[in-house]
Design an enzyme around this catalytic site. Structure first.
Site, mmCIF file in Angstrom:
data_model
loop_
_atom_site.group_PDB
_atom_site.id
_atom_site.type_symbol
_atom_site.label_atom_id
_atom_site.label_comp_id
_atom_site.label_asym_id
_atom_site.label_seq_id
_atom_site.Cartn_x
_atom_site.Cartn_y
_atom_site.Cartn_z
ATOM 1 N N GLU A 15 0.834 -1.202 0.000
ATOM 2 C CA GLU A 15 0.000 0.000 0.000
ATOM 3 C C GLU A 15 0.865 1.246 0.000
ATOM 4 O O GLU A 15 0.513 2.266 -0.598
ATOM 5 C CB GLU A 15 -0.933 0.009 1.219
ATOM 6 C CG GLU A 15 -2.075 -1.000 1.129
ATOM 7 C CD GLU A 15 -1.635 -2.448 1.279
ATOM 8 O OE1 GLU A 15 -0.507 -2.696 1.761
ATOM 9 O OE2 GLU A 15 -2.417 -3.340 0.904
ATOM 10 N N HIS A 59 -11.598 -6.355 8.307
ATOM 11 C CA HIS A 59 -12.311 -6.136 7.037
ATOM 12 C C HIS A 59 -13.605 -5.375 7.333
ATOM 13 O O HIS A 59 -14.609 -5.576 6.670
ATOM 14 C CB HIS A 59 -12.636 -7.464 6.349
ATOM 15 C CG HIS A 59 -11.429 -8.277 5.985
ATOM 16 N ND1 HIS A 59 -10.756 -9.062 6.876
ATOM 17 C CD2 HIS A 59 -10.770 -8.417 4.812
ATOM 18 C CE1 HIS A 59 -9.737 -9.661 6.278
ATOM 19 N NE2 HIS A 59 -9.725 -9.286 5.023
HETATM 20 C C1 LIG Z 1 -1.608 -4.947 4.084
HETATM 21 C C2 LIG Z 1 -2.597 -5.791 3.362
HETATM 22 N N1 LIG Z 1 -2.954 -5.487 2.113
HETATM 23 C C3 LIG Z 1 -3.851 -6.223 1.450
HETATM 24 C C4 LIG Z 1 -4.433 -7.299 2.043
HETATM 25 C C5 LIG Z 1 -5.483 -8.138 1.298
HETATM 26 N N2 LIG Z 1 -4.911 -9.442 1.026
HETATM 27 C C6 LIG Z 1 -5.191 -10.498 1.825
HETATM 28 S S1 LIG Z 1 -4.329 -11.826 1.403
HETATM 29 C C7 LIG Z 1 -3.596 -11.060 0.112
HETATM 30 C C8 LIG Z 1 -2.609 -11.794 -0.728
HETATM 31 C C9 LIG Z 1 -1.528 -12.420 0.073
HETATM 32 O O1 LIG Z 1 -0.709 -13.184 -0.731
HETATM 33 P P1 LIG Z 1 0.508 -14.010 -0.154
HETATM 34 O O2 LIG Z 1 1.352 -13.139 0.717
HETATM 35 O O3 LIG Z 1 1.181 -14.646 -1.304
HETATM 36 O O4 LIG Z 1 -0.143 -15.102 0.797
HETATM 37 P P2 LIG Z 1 -1.179 -16.243 0.410
HETATM 38 O O5 LIG Z 1 -2.545 -15.685 0.644
HETATM 39 O O6 LIG Z 1 -0.936 -16.638 -1.001
HETATM 40 O O7 LIG Z 1 -0.922 -17.353 1.374
HETATM 41 C C10 LIG Z 1 -4.040 -9.741 0.027
HETATM 42 C C11 LIG Z 1 -3.630 -8.778 -1.011
HETATM 43 C C12 LIG Z 1 -4.060 -7.584 3.368
HETATM 44 N N3 LIG Z 1 -4.576 -8.612 4.042
HETATM 45 N N4 LIG Z 1 -3.149 -6.829 4.002
#
Ligand SMILES: Cc1ncc(C[n+]2csc(CCOP(=O)(O)OP(=O)(O)O)c2C)c(N)n1
Ligand SMILES: [Mg+2]
Lengths: 359, 325
Positions: B60, B129
């Protein structure tokens, strides 16, 4: 979208003792349980019996291999997709399910979305949703370990997407500077919701980021539970010897949706999923067990039955628990309620009594 | 006019702005191929291409920081933060940078970025959320804050935001993204900032709300009407700038005020509104101002329904102000 898979790195050292037949079998049991829970919980969510779910199918080899290589005193700083770790640490499915439902027996008191849990008595720190925040915290706890001269480590869990977060870089940097006993365990499941791994970094591996922070990074095949176990074991040994942190990139694939709110067909090809499924961590281990004569198809069928019965029983029990009591909302914001919060609680209780607020 | 949901109206607003001005672009996590986790940017990448609908790495701070750079160079970026709850890695860029560029450069560097984020509860999203933290941004001089409550306002306020000269935090009530459809004017429909909307006219008590609390306040007003209490519902639409004239005129007429928001009570936007009423409408007030808000605890998962203000709570508070004076 073809995700290039990097070849695994050479092991850091070959000092780890080989796994026993017993150990492999217990990995297998936990992996099978983890997968079965995933499948059941996805259907519970579809039926509206739990509100949300984050599946971990495809990642069991990485999770169990890593969890097993840690000692119970090692602190885990998880993200939200670590059910395998929780199960290996001895948290019963029933306890997790109470959290998924948010019922009166949920240790988190119904405060968090499903999959966001923590268990202090298991050195399993409570997860949050914001990506990456646990990473710096794990480094801080490792600094505390240094100060206490304890022979333990911290391990933090995060995804490929999290390597773009501020906390990843700050945490890696602090860990390098202070040579903390920290294992950075990245489950590169190739996707961060709809964004492929290549959208997070131009680096050819995630592991190589460690080099810039002055410590080793290794790529490990996360579908090979043995390989993961060995990599984590050596990283742990290094950390305990005072040689500092390690970044481990376990390459896996997220079989399911990101969460039950997501539809992966919008952004990724089924062929990619099918290709990864051919290297399924559970199948791979099962074949190994079968070929070494430790396991039979009959035993496998019996295990599945046993696991399913155990899950069904837990669901029945957890669904019989009453909902969390409304007044618990006013606990735990502070150690002791402030005068304002005391007043709000009293007002709240009057509104409940008068039927204005209906729990 | 076309009938659509609030989230579709956001989409149409973005589309209209991008069609009209090649300098307008969208960036954020999952906004391109996926069309946004709430589908607010659906179809935009097909029409405007990946250079103008940018799927960013998961950062972000990166999203807002680069949006600021683009804006300084003359583009009009619309940054999406997936949930307001995840805006904090960008807080420094928003509070220290975005809000202050114009001022700290003596007016040389206006910095016009729109930051869109879904906010608020009602989707069983638990702590991270669901939050409504608009007050942080209202408290930061240099940021405008807009919160639509209808499809038409979503498009109209968003287009005004994109054409404004100042940074705008544009908060979208995700709980009512799809709850209601409404008629939305076609084309470049703009709703001016600082113009509150009287949703329901009334004489006995003024209920001030914004975003997802507007339908709750309206439901309360309907219930009160059945009891012979005539409640006026005012949708503030933009918190900064605030339409004080409409707020004060309403209270001068009714003599009673109830302020509703999902955000926690202490130092929430209702505190500012109450202070303004105490300062400027004191002699019109017949009863103490009432606030109906979230509680001063983090946002809960299982108890979401008891945390969020409902129509019964709003009506209860309004009734009390009418009885007390
Ligand atoms: C700071 C933040 N930005 C956006 C989100 C929304 N979000 C939740 S999970 C995710 C993707 C995470 O991907 P990764 O780190 O590869 O973990 P995975 O879910 O694949 O295990 C996003 C963008 C969040 N939870 N926190
Ligand atoms: Mg991932």
């Amino acid at each position: 979208m073809a995700n290039a898979v990097s070849p695994p790195s050479a092991p850091l050292d070959s000092g780890a003792t080989p796994l026993s037949a017993e150990q492999r079998l217990s990995f297998y049991r936990t992996m099978v349980l983890s997968r079965a829970i995933d499948e059941r919980c996805l259907s519970l969510q579809r039926q509206g019996r739990i509100g949300f779910y984050v599946p971990a199918s495809g990642q069991e080899g990485a999770q169990i291999g890593c969890a097993a290589a840690l000692e119970p005193d090692d602190w885990i700083f998880p993200a939200y997709r670590e059910i395998g770790l929780a199960l290996w640490r001895g948290i019963p499915f029933r306890t997790l399910l109470d959290q998924f439902i948010g019922n009166a027996e949920d240790i988190m008191k119904g405060r968090q979305m499903p999959n966001h849990y923590g268990f202090r008595d298991k050195n399993f720190v409570v997860a949050s949703s914001p990506i990456g925040t646990q990473i710096t915290q794990a480094v801080g706890a490792a600094m505390a370990i240094q100060r206490r001269k304890a022979a333990t480590v911290t391990a933090t869990f995060f995804g490929d997407g999290a390597t773009s977060s501020n906390d990843f870089h700050a945490g890696m940097n602090f860990a390098g500077v202070f040579r903390t006993p920290t294992i950075f365990f990245c489950q590169n499941n190739q996707w961060a919701i709809s964004l492929p791994r290549e959208r997070q970094t131009r680096s050819s591996t995630l592991a190589q980021k460690a080099e810039a922070y002055g410590f080793p990074g290794v790529v490990v095949d996360g579908t090979d539970v043995d390989a993961v176990y060995r990599a984590v074991r050596s990283a742990r040994e290094r950390a305990v010897r005072g040689e500092g942190p390690t970044l481990i990139e376990a390459q896996v694939y997220r079989y399911g949706p990101h969460s039950t709110s997501d539809d992966p067909r919008r952004y990724r090809a089924d062929e990619e999923l099918q290709a990864w499924k051919r290297r399924d961590p559970i199948l791979r281990l099962k074949e190994l067990l079968l070929s070494s004569g430790q396991w039979t198809e009959a035993k496998d069928a019996a295990l599945l039955d046993e696991v399913r019965a155990q899950i069904a029983q837990a669901i029945e029990a957890a669904e019989a628990v009453p909902p969390v009591a409304p007044a618990t909302l006013f606990e735990d914001t502070f150690a002791r309620r402030t005068p304002q919060l005391e007043e709000e609680k009293a007002a709240f209780e009057r509104l409940v009594q008068e039927g204005v607020i209906r729990p | 006019m076309t009938e659509m949901t609030l989230v579709q109206a956001v989409n149409r607003g973005l589309h209209e702005a991008m069609k009209g001005d090649p300098d307008v672009l969208v960036l954020g996590e999952d906004v391109g191929v996926d069309g946004g986790v709430f589908r607010a940017t659906e179809g935009l990448i097909k029409e405007f291409g990946p250079d103008r609908v940018i799927d960013t790495p998961l950062s972000e701070c990166g999203i807002v920081g680069t949006a600021i750079g683009m804006a300084l160079y003359g583009l009009k970026p619309v940054a999406e933060i997936q949930f307001l709850d995840f805006i904090y890695p960008a807080f420094d860029q928003i509070v220290s940078e975005l809000a202050k560029f114009r001022f700290r450069s003596g007016g040389q560097y206006p910095c016009h970025v729109v930051v869109r984020a879904p906010y608020g509860g009602g989707i069983k999203g638990g702590l991270y959320h669901s939050q409504s933290t608009e007050a942080y941004f209202c408290h930061t001089a240099g940021l405008k804050v807009a919160i639509p409550s209808t499809p038409a306002d979503a498009k109209g306020l968003l287009l005004s935001a994109i054409h404004d000269e100042d940074p705008v935090i544009f908060l979208e009530p995700k709980r009512i993204y799809r709850a209601v459809s409404g008629e939305v004017p076609d084309g470049d429909h703009r709703v001016p900032f600082g113009s509150a909307r009287t949703v329901v006219p009334g004489d006995d008590v003024s209920i001030f709300a914004y975003g997802a609390m507007v339908p709750v306040a309206t439901e309360a007003a309907e219930a009160l009407r059945g009891e012979g209490i005539s409640a006026e519902v005012v949708d503030l639409r933009t918190l900064v700038p605030l339409d004080e004239a409409t707020v004060l005129a309403s209270v001068e007429k009714t003599g009673r005020a109830v302020v509703v928001h999902e955000a926690a009570r202490f130092c929430g936007f209702g505190a500012e509104l109450s202070a303004i009423l105490a300062e400027k409408a004191f002699y019109s007030l017949k009863a103490p101002i009432a606030r109906v808000t979230g509680f001063d605890t983090p946002f809960p998962y299982a108890l979401e329904n008891v945390y969020l203000p409902n129509a019964a709570r709003v009506a209860h508070a309004a009734r009390a102000t009418v009885r007390s004076g």
